[in-house]
Write a protein that holds these residues in place. Structure first.
Motif, PDB file in Angstrom:
ATOM      1  N   LEU A   1       0.835  -1.200   0.000  1.00 42.23           N
ATOM      2  CA  LEU A   1       0.000   0.000   0.000  1.00 42.23           C
ATOM      3  C   LEU A   1       0.870   1.250   0.000  1.00 42.23           C
ATOM      4  O   LEU A   1       1.938   1.273   0.623  1.00 42.23           O
ATOM      5  N   ASN A   2       0.404   2.291  -0.665  1.00 43.42           N
ATOM      6  CA  ASN A   2       1.215   3.506  -0.735  1.00 43.42           C
ATOM      7  C   ASN A   2       1.119   4.309   0.559  1.00 43.42           C
ATOM      8  O   ASN A   2       0.287   4.043   1.435  1.00 43.42           O
ATOM      9  N   TYR A   3       1.979   5.312   0.670  1.00 44.54           N
ATOM     10  CA  TYR A   3       2.074   6.092   1.901  1.00 44.54           C
ATOM     11  C   TYR A   3       0.820   6.924   2.150  1.00 44.54           C
ATOM     12  O   TYR A   3       0.411   7.118   3.302  1.00 44.54           O
ATOM     13  N   GLN A   4       0.206   7.422   1.103  1.00 44.97           N
ATOM     14  CA  GLN A   4      -1.000   8.231   1.269  1.00 44.97           C
ATOM     15  C   GLN A   4      -2.127   7.403   1.889  1.00 44.97           C
ATOM     16  O   GLN A   4      -2.855   7.876   2.765  1.00 44.97           O
ATOM     17  N   THR A   5      -2.258   6.140   1.453  1.00 44.57           N
ATOM     18  CA  THR A   5      -3.286   5.263   2.009  1.00 44.57           C
ATOM     19  C   THR A   5      -3.043   5.015   3.493  1.00 44.57           C
ATOM     20  O   THR A   5      -3.963   5.065   4.317  1.00 44.57           O
ATOM     21  N   TRP A   6      -1.793   4.776   3.874  1.00 46.47           N
ATOM     22  CA  TRP A   6      -1.465   4.569   5.283  1.00 46.47           C
ATOM     23  C   TRP A   6      -1.745   5.822   6.110  1.00 46.47           C
ATOM     24  O   TRP A   6      -2.266   5.748   7.231  1.00 46.47           O
ATOM     25  N   ALA A   7      -1.405   6.982   5.558  1.00 46.59           N
ATOM     26  CA  ALA A   7      -1.619   8.234   6.289  1.00 46.59           C
ATOM     27  C   ALA A   7      -3.099   8.478   6.543  1.00 46.59           C
ATOM     28  O   ALA A   7      -3.500   8.875   7.654  1.00 46.59           O
TER      29      ALA A   7
ATOM     30  N   MET B   1      -8.280   6.345  12.188  1.00 45.73           N
ATOM     31  CA  MET B   1      -8.274   5.603  13.438  1.00 45.73           C
ATOM     32  C   MET B   1      -7.920   6.488  14.627  1.00 45.73           C
ATOM     33  O   MET B   1      -8.373   6.250  15.745  1.00 45.73           O
ATOM     34  N   ALA B   2      -7.123   7.522  14.380  1.00 43.64           N
ATOM     35  CA  ALA B   2      -6.712   8.402  15.473  1.00 43.64           C
ATOM     36  C   ALA B   2      -7.781   9.415  15.847  1.00 43.64           C
ATOM     37  O   ALA B   2      -7.822   9.886  16.985  1.00 43.64           O
ATOM     38  N   THR B   3      -8.662   9.752  14.926  1.00 45.60           N
ATOM     39  CA  THR B   3      -9.639  10.810  15.175  1.00 45.60           C
ATOM     40  C   THR B   3     -11.045  10.290  15.438  1.00 45.60           C
ATOM     41  O   THR B   3     -11.901  11.050  15.884  1.00 45.60           O
ATOM     42  N   SER B   4     -11.306   9.024  15.163  1.00 43.65           N
ATOM     43  CA  SER B   4     -12.645   8.481  15.393  1.00 43.65           C
ATOM     44  C   SER B   4     -12.863   8.228  16.877  1.00 43.65           C
ATOM     45  O   SER B   4     -12.018   7.626  17.552  1.00 43.65           O
ATOM     46  N   ILE B   5     -13.991   8.674  17.414  1.00 39.16           N
ATOM     47  CA  ILE B   5     -14.255   8.568  18.841  1.00 39.16           C
ATOM     48  C   ILE B   5     -14.430   7.115  19.255  1.00 39.16           C
ATOM     49  O   ILE B   5     -13.940   6.684  20.296  1.00 39.16           O
ATOM     50  N   LYS B   6     -15.115   6.317  18.437  1.00 37.47           N
ATOM     51  CA  LYS B   6     -15.439   4.941  18.820  1.00 37.47           C
ATOM     52  C   LYS B   6     -14.755   3.906  17.938  1.00 37.47           C
ATOM     53  O   LYS B   6     -15.194   2.768  17.850  1.00 37.47           O
ATOM     54  N   GLY B   7     -13.674   4.290  17.285  1.00 42.97           N
ATOM     55  CA  GLY B   7     -12.960   3.332  16.462  1.00 42.97           C
ATOM     56  C   GLY B   7     -13.498   3.277  15.041  1.00 42.97           C
ATOM     57  O   GLY B   7     -14.568   3.826  14.733  1.00 42.97           O
TER      58      GLY B   7
END
Length: 257
Positions: free
Chosen positions: A84-90, A96-102
Motif C-alpha cells: 500500500l502507498n504512503y497516502q493510504t497509510w496516512a 483511526m486516530a480521530t474516530s471517537i469509537k474506532g
C-alpha cells in the motif's frame, strides 16, 4: 453532557487539511520520513547515519553505507512489507486516530478502496503500533463490564441454532473490559468460553489492571462483589443506568462499536 465528546470543537486537523497535507504519495512519504527521523536518517538495521538516498531500487530508496542494506521509511514499522502507498497509510492512521469509537475494517475498506481483508490487517498493525509498552494499572475511576461475543442465533439456520443451543453455545466467548475515565484507555480480554462465564477470571482481570485505591463502577453482576476496591454499582435490572458519577455507559458504548 455538554462536555462530552463531539459537543465541542476538538483540536486537530480537518479532513480537508488532511488532503492538503497529503495531496499525493510523495508528500505522504516525505511526512513519514520527517516524522520518523527528523533531519537525520538512521539505518533501521545497524543504526548508522551514513545513508545514501535516491537509490535506483524500486521500493527501497535508501541504502546504508556501513551495513550495505537497502531500506525505506516503512522498514521496521507496521507498514513494512506492505504494498500500500504512503497516502493510504496516512489516511488510515488519521481515521483511526480521530474516530471517537474506532473504525471498522468495512469502513476502511470502503473509504480507502482496498479489500476488507487488507483493511483488517492495516487496522491491526496500527493498533499494534499504539500499544502501550507497560501495562500499568489504571488509577481510575474505572468502569468494568463483560459481554458475550459470537454468532447471533437469529442469523443461523435452525439446525445449527438447535445444535449450538443444546451444547451451551460453545462458539461464544466472554470478553471482560475495563475503562480508565482519567485517560480514556480501554483494555479487553477473552476470559472464558460458553454462555456461563467463570467469575474468577473476570475478577482477576479487573483486579490486576487497576490500582488498589481506584474507584470501581460496575453493574450488579455478582462477579464484582468481592473485589477490594471502592466499589459502586448501577442496577440495570431495575432500569437504573446512571446515578451521579456511577455508570458504565462509556465502556458499554465501546462494546457496541
Amino acid at each position: 453532557m455538554t462536555s462530552g465528546p463531539g459537543h465541542a470543537h476538538r483540536k486537530g486537523i480537518s479532513l480537508r487539511e488532511l488532503f492538503e497535507l497529503f495531496p499525493d504519495d510523495a508528500a505522504a512519504e516525505r511526512w513519514f520520513v520527517e516524522a520518523r527521523w527528523g533531519g537525520e536518517i538512521i539505518c533501521p538495521h545497524c543504526r548508522s547515519t551514513r545513508i545514501q538516498t535516491g537509490t535506483t531500487h524500486p521500493h527501497m530508496p535508501m541504502r546504508c553505507r556501513d551495513c550495505r542494506k537497502f531500506f525505506s521509511v516503512k522498514t521496521g514499522t507496521p507498514m513494512e512489507a506492505s504494498n500500500l502507498n504512503y497516502q493510504t497509510w496516512a489516511i488510515a492512521i488519521y481515521q483511526m486516530a480521530t474516530s471517537i469509537k474506532g473504525v471498522s475494517s468495512m469502513r476502511l475498506h470502503r473509504d480507502l478502496n482496498v479489500t476488507q481483508r487488507t483493511a483488517w490487517h492495516m487496522a491491526h498493525r496500527i493498533r499494534e503500533a499504539w500499544k502501550e509498552p507497560d501495562d500499568l494499572p489504571f488509577a481510575g475511576p474505572v468502569e468494568a463490564d463483560e459481554t458475550l461475543i459470537g454468532g447471533r442465533a437469529k442469523t443461523m439456520r435452525s439446525k445449527r441454532r438447535k445444535r449450538l443451543s443444546e451444547a451451551g453455545w460453545p462458539n461464544k466467548v466472554t470478553v471482560a473490559g475495563i475503562r480508565d475515565r482519567e485517560t480514556g484507555q480501554i483494555r479487553a480480554h477473552v476470559v472464558s468460553k460458553g454462555t456461563h462465564p467463570d467469575e474468577q477470571p473476570i475478577r482477576s482481570f479487573v483486579a490486576r489492571n487497576m490500582q488498589d485505591d481506584a474507584p470501581l463502577y460496575t453493574d450488579e453482576a455478582p462477579m464484582y462483589r468481592n473485589l477490594k476496591h471502592l466499589h459502586e454499582t448501577v442496577t440495570h435490572g431495575a432500569k437504573e443506568f446512571v446515578r451521579g458519577d456511577v455508570h458504565i455507559n462509556s465502556l458499554e458504548s465501546f462494546g457496541r462499536c
